[in-house]
Motif scaffolding. Structure first.
Motif, PDB file in Angstrom:
ATOM      1  N   MET A   1       0.864  -1.259   0.008  1.00 60.31           N
ATOM      2  CA  MET A   1      -0.057  -0.013  -0.134  1.00 60.31           C
ATOM      3  C   MET A   1       0.798   1.111   0.067  1.00 60.31           C
ATOM      4  O   MET A   1       1.884   1.517   0.801  1.00 60.31           O
ATOM      5  CB  MET A   1      -0.941   0.222   1.390  1.00 60.31           C
ATOM      6  N   ASN A   2       0.613   2.151  -0.928  1.00 61.63           N
ATOM      7  CA  ASN A   2       1.370   3.275  -1.036  1.00 61.63           C
ATOM      8  C   ASN A   2       0.428   4.531  -0.174  1.00 61.63           C
ATOM      9  O   ASN A   2      -0.254   5.410  -0.671  1.00 61.63           O
ATOM     10  CB  ASN A   2       1.358   3.768  -2.698  1.00 61.63           C
ATOM     11  N   ILE A   3       0.755   4.187   1.111  1.00 61.58           N
ATOM     12  CA  ILE A   3       0.127   5.164   2.168  1.00 61.58           C
ATOM     13  C   ILE A   3       0.935   6.856   2.175  1.00 61.58           C
ATOM     14  O   ILE A   3       1.999   6.647   2.167  1.00 61.58           O
ATOM     15  CB  ILE A   3       0.113   4.642   3.374  1.00 61.58           C
ATOM     16  N   ASP A   4       0.179   7.806   1.928  1.00 60.09           N
ATOM     17  CA  ASP A   4       0.745   9.188   2.090  1.00 60.09           C
ATOM     18  C   ASP A   4       0.553   9.524   3.503  1.00 60.09           C
ATOM     19  O   ASP A   4      -0.177  10.262   3.914  1.00 60.09           O
ATOM     20  CB  ASP A   4      -0.198  10.122   1.077  1.00 60.09           C
ATOM     21  N   PHE A   5       1.572   9.245   4.315  1.00 60.49           N
ATOM     22  CA  PHE A   5       1.931   9.423   5.863  1.00 60.49           C
ATOM     23  C   PHE A   5       2.309  11.136   5.708  1.00 60.49           C
ATOM     24  O   PHE A   5       2.476  11.749   6.714  1.00 60.49           O
ATOM     25  CB  PHE A   5       3.031   8.794   6.459  1.00 60.49           C
TER      26      PHE A   5
END
Length: 200
Positions: A1-5
């Protein structure tokens, strides 16, 4: 998952916690990268507590843990939907959810229909309520009515009138829900049996 933290300056993303079975929302928490990794590694949902300013596994003191079932990422890559199997109440105040609701399964309109049947039975107004009048005649009459409706469904299934088939199907379902209540059960009890069969 390419989570935008990095969308928020604190490096946190919201994590909506949902019961995987009932589909009820239990709580909202926040995760950073470390909390997410620990959640995946341990199978226990872990958050970053903004009040404690540290990583925190739900239930680490109470024992009311959230067992991880699945994690989904939203379309903007900045919110998590975490599906869980809860052990005990989720809210620290002792309720099933942080909205002080019970974590019961709801079957939409069917559940609403069951509530209507219950209220009609309890009203005991046999002059105005078809449900009350049928219940007043006893379980044999309720069961007989289910049998009659089932036969009508079979008859209509052999014809080409879809509207009548659906009407009779609705009648059968309605009377079946009545019979369940006459026996002291609800649709959830039947679903529980089906779920057990699925596991075998």
């Amino acid at each position: 998952m390419n989570i935008d933290f990095n969308k928020n300056s604190d490096g946190l993303v919201p994590a909506i916690i949902q019961d995987a079975t009932t589909k009820n929302v239990l709580m909202l928490g926040y995760m950073n990268k470390e909390a997410l990794e620990k959640t995946k590694e341990t199978g226990l949902v872990t958050f970053f507590s903004r009040t404690k300013n540290r990583i925190w596994t739900k239930g680490e003191e109470s024992g009311n843990v959230l067992n991880l079932v699945d994690i989904k990422l939203d379309c903007d890559n900045d919110t998590l939907l975490v599906q869980v199997s809860p052990k005990g109440p989720t809210c620290h105040k002792g309720s099933d959810t942080c909205w002080n609701e019970t974590n019961d399964a709801s079957y939409g309109f069917i559940s609403k229909l069951e509530e209507t049947i219950t209220s009609r039975i309890n009203s005991a107004d046999t002059d105005k309520s078809y449900v009350a009048s049928l219940f007043a005649k006893g379980i044999n009459k309720v069961a007989q009515k289910v049998g009659e409706e089932a036969v009508e469904v079979v008859i209509e299934a052999k014809d080409n009138n879809d509207e009548l088939f659906l009407e009779e199907s609705a009648d059968l379902l309605f009377h079946y829900l009545m019979l369940l209540q006459a026996k002291g059960f609800e649709i959830k009890d039947v679903i529980a049996v089906l779920e057990q069969r699925e596991k075998k």
